[in-house]
Design a protein around this motif. Structure first.
Motif, PDB file in Angstrom:
ATOM      1  N   GLN A  10       0.835  -1.205   0.000  1.00  0.00           N
ATOM      2  CA  GLN A  10       0.000   0.000   0.000  1.00  0.00           C
ATOM      3  C   GLN A  10       0.871   1.256   0.000  1.00  0.00           C
ATOM      4  N   TYR A  11       1.972   1.235   0.756  1.00  0.00           N
ATOM      5  CA  TYR A  11       2.885   2.378   0.767  1.00  0.00           C
ATOM      6  C   TYR A  11       3.433   2.642  -0.634  1.00  0.00           C
ATOM      7  N   ALA A  12       3.835   1.601  -1.324  1.00  0.00           N
ATOM      8  CA  ALA A  12       4.385   1.758  -2.672  1.00  0.00           C
ATOM      9  C   ALA A  12       3.341   2.325  -3.630  1.00  0.00           C
ATOM     10  N   ILE A  13       2.122   1.846  -3.529  1.00  0.00           N
ATOM     11  CA  ILE A  13       1.044   2.372  -4.379  1.00  0.00           C
ATOM     12  C   ILE A  13       0.809   3.847  -4.073  1.00  0.00           C
ATOM     13  N   ASP A  14       0.704   4.178  -2.785  1.00  0.00           N
ATOM     14  CA  ASP A  14       0.482   5.575  -2.390  1.00  0.00           C
ATOM     15  C   ASP A  14       1.643   6.465  -2.824  1.00  0.00           C
ATOM     16  N   GLU A  15       2.853   5.968  -2.687  1.00  0.00           N
ATOM     17  CA  GLU A  15       4.032   6.755  -3.049  1.00  0.00           C
ATOM     18  C   GLU A  15       4.054   7.065  -4.546  1.00  0.00           C
ATOM     19  N   CYS A  16       3.547   6.168  -5.342  1.00  0.00           N
ATOM     20  CA  CYS A  16       3.514   6.386  -6.794  1.00  0.00           C
ATOM     21  C   CYS A  16       2.324   7.230  -7.234  1.00  0.00           C
ATOM     22  N   THR A  17       1.209   7.106  -6.550  1.00  0.00           N
ATOM     23  CA  THR A  17      -0.007   7.793  -6.993  1.00  0.00           C
ATOM     24  C   THR A  17      -0.285   9.096  -6.252  1.00  0.00           C
ATOM     25  N   ASN A  18       0.065   9.171  -4.964  1.00  0.00           N
ATOM     26  CA  ASN A  18      -0.206  10.370  -4.167  1.00  0.00           C
ATOM     27  C   ASN A  18       0.809  10.456  -3.032  1.00  0.00           C
ATOM     28  N   PRO A  19       2.050  10.843  -3.332  1.00  0.00           N
ATOM     29  CA  PRO A  19       3.066  10.887  -2.283  1.00  0.00           C
ATOM     30  C   PRO A  19       2.759  11.964  -1.239  1.00  0.00           C
ATOM     31  N   THR A  20       2.945  11.609   0.020  1.00  0.00           N
ATOM     32  CA  THR A  20       2.712  12.546   1.120  1.00  0.00           C
ATOM     33  C   THR A  20       3.925  12.548   2.040  1.00  0.00           C
ATOM     34  N   ARG A  21       4.051  13.621   2.812  1.00  0.00           N
ATOM     35  CA  ARG A  21       5.147  13.747   3.763  1.00  0.00           C
ATOM     36  C   ARG A  21       4.660  14.462   5.020  1.00  0.00           C
ATOM     37  N   THR A  22       5.263  14.116   6.148  1.00  0.00           N
ATOM     38  CA  THR A  22       5.088  14.885   7.368  1.00  0.00           C
ATOM     39  C   THR A  22       6.119  16.005   7.324  1.00  0.00           C
ATOM     40  N   VAL A  23       5.674  17.235   7.516  1.00  0.00           N
ATOM     41  CA  VAL A  23       6.563  18.394   7.449  1.00  0.00           C
ATOM     42  C   VAL A  23       6.950  18.788   8.872  1.00  0.00           C
ATOM     43  N   THR A  24       8.231  18.968   9.102  1.00  0.00           N
ATOM     44  CA  THR A  24       8.721  19.442  10.398  1.00  0.00           C
ATOM     45  C   THR A  24       9.454  20.761  10.191  1.00  0.00           C
ATOM     46  N   SER A  25       9.332  21.645  11.172  1.00  0.00           N
ATOM     47  CA  SER A  25       9.981  22.947  11.069  1.00  0.00           C
ATOM     48  C   SER A  25       9.999  23.581  12.455  1.00  0.00           C
ATOM     49  N   SER A  26      10.158  24.892  12.496  1.00  0.00           N
ATOM     50  CA  SER A  26      10.105  25.614  13.765  1.00  0.00           C
ATOM     51  C   SER A  26       9.457  26.974  13.546  1.00  0.00           C
ATOM     52  N   VAL A  27       8.881  27.496  14.623  1.00  0.00           N
ATOM     53  CA  VAL A  27       8.162  28.768  14.608  1.00  0.00           C
ATOM     54  C   VAL A  27       8.772  29.665  15.682  1.00  0.00           C
ATOM     55  N   ARG A  28       8.893  30.935  15.355  1.00  0.00           N
ATOM     56  CA  ARG A  28       9.474  31.904  16.295  1.00  0.00           C
ATOM     57  C   ARG A  28       8.536  32.132  17.483  1.00  0.00           C
ATOM     58  N   VAL A  29       9.125  32.228  18.677  1.00  0.00           N
ATOM     59  CA  VAL A  29       8.379  32.557  19.896  1.00  0.00           C
ATOM     60  C   VAL A  29       8.647  34.026  20.193  1.00  0.00           C
ATOM     61  N   GLU A  30       7.607  34.849  20.083  1.00  0.00           N
ATOM     62  CA  GLU A  30       7.762  36.304  20.170  1.00  0.00           C
ATOM     63  C   GLU A  30       8.261  36.793  21.525  1.00  0.00           C
ATOM     64  N   ALA A  59       5.610  32.346   8.181  1.00  0.00           N
ATOM     65  CA  ALA A  59       4.892  33.588   8.457  1.00  0.00           C
ATOM     66  C   ALA A  59       4.301  33.624   9.869  1.00  0.00           C
ATOM     67  N   LYS A  60       4.333  32.512  10.564  1.00  0.00           N
ATOM     68  CA  LYS A  60       3.679  32.397  11.870  1.00  0.00           C
ATOM     69  C   LYS A  60       4.656  32.647  13.010  1.00  0.00           C
ATOM     70  N   SER A  61       4.170  33.262  14.071  1.00  0.00           N
ATOM     71  CA  SER A  61       4.911  33.348  15.327  1.00  0.00           C
ATOM     72  C   SER A  61       3.909  33.120  16.452  1.00  0.00           C
ATOM     73  N   VAL A  62       4.401  32.703  17.597  1.00  0.00           N
ATOM     74  CA  VAL A  62       3.538  32.407  18.744  1.00  0.00           C
ATOM     75  C   VAL A  62       4.101  33.073  19.986  1.00  0.00           C
ATOM     76  N   CYS A  63       3.299  33.114  21.027  1.00  0.00           N
ATOM     77  CA  CYS A  63       3.746  33.601  22.330  1.00  0.00           C
ATOM     78  C   CYS A  63       3.758  32.434  23.308  1.00  0.00           C
ATOM     79  N   ALA A  64       4.777  32.402  24.157  1.00  0.00           N
ATOM     80  CA  ALA A  64       4.855  31.374  25.194  1.00  0.00           C
ATOM     81  C   ALA A  64       3.783  31.665  26.238  1.00  0.00           C
ATOM     82  N   PRO A  65       3.295  30.671  26.925  1.00  0.00           N
ATOM     83  CA  PRO A  65       3.717  29.276  26.920  1.00  0.00           C
ATOM     84  C   PRO A  65       3.093  28.484  25.769  1.00  0.00           C
ATOM     85  N   VAL A  66       3.829  27.478  25.339  1.00  0.00           N
ATOM     86  CA  VAL A  66       3.374  26.562  24.297  1.00  0.00           C
ATOM     87  C   VAL A  66       3.582  25.150  24.834  1.00  0.00           C
ATOM     88  N   LYS A  67       2.583  24.290  24.636  1.00  0.00           N
ATOM     89  CA  LYS A  67       2.687  22.904  25.095  1.00  0.00           C
ATOM     90  C   LYS A  67       2.700  21.962  23.898  1.00  0.00           C
TER      91      LYS A  67
END
Length: 88
Positions: A10-30, A59-67
């Motif tokens: 199923q992973y191989a089929i999905d990867e060929c027909t509709n590849p998806t990814r989990t995106v990781t990053s970071s956001v500034r804490v104002e 484009a996003k920033s947040v204020c602490a506290p963040v959980k």
């Protein structure tokens, strides 16, 4: 198991027909100097939407506290951007 594993097939089929990814990053804490909070998509997004997701995250920033698990951006291509770190 090898190629007899149904999840792998199923992973191989999905990867060929509709590849998806989990995106990781970071956001500034104002209200914290030189502080970022790590974030990720709660579920995978289409691979061709990664740059749009990153544009929203940058484009996003947040204020602490963040959980861990706090929704940072809601409704991004059918998922949310959530915090993966506690900022007190």
């Amino acid at each position: 198991m090898g190629n007899s594993c149904p999840k792998g097939k199923q992973y191989a089929i999905d990867e060929c027909t509709n590849p998806t990814r989990t995106v990781t990053s970071s956001v500034r804490v104002e209200n914290r100097e030189d502080t970022m909070v790590s974030v990720k998509t709660a579920s995978p997004v289409p691979k061709d939407k990664i740059f749009e997701v990153m544009r929203l995250i940058r484009a996003k920033s947040v204020c602490a506290p963040v959980k861990i698990g706090d929704v940072i951006i809601e409704g991004v291509f059918g998922t949310n951007i959530v915090a993966t770190k506690n900022i007190i």
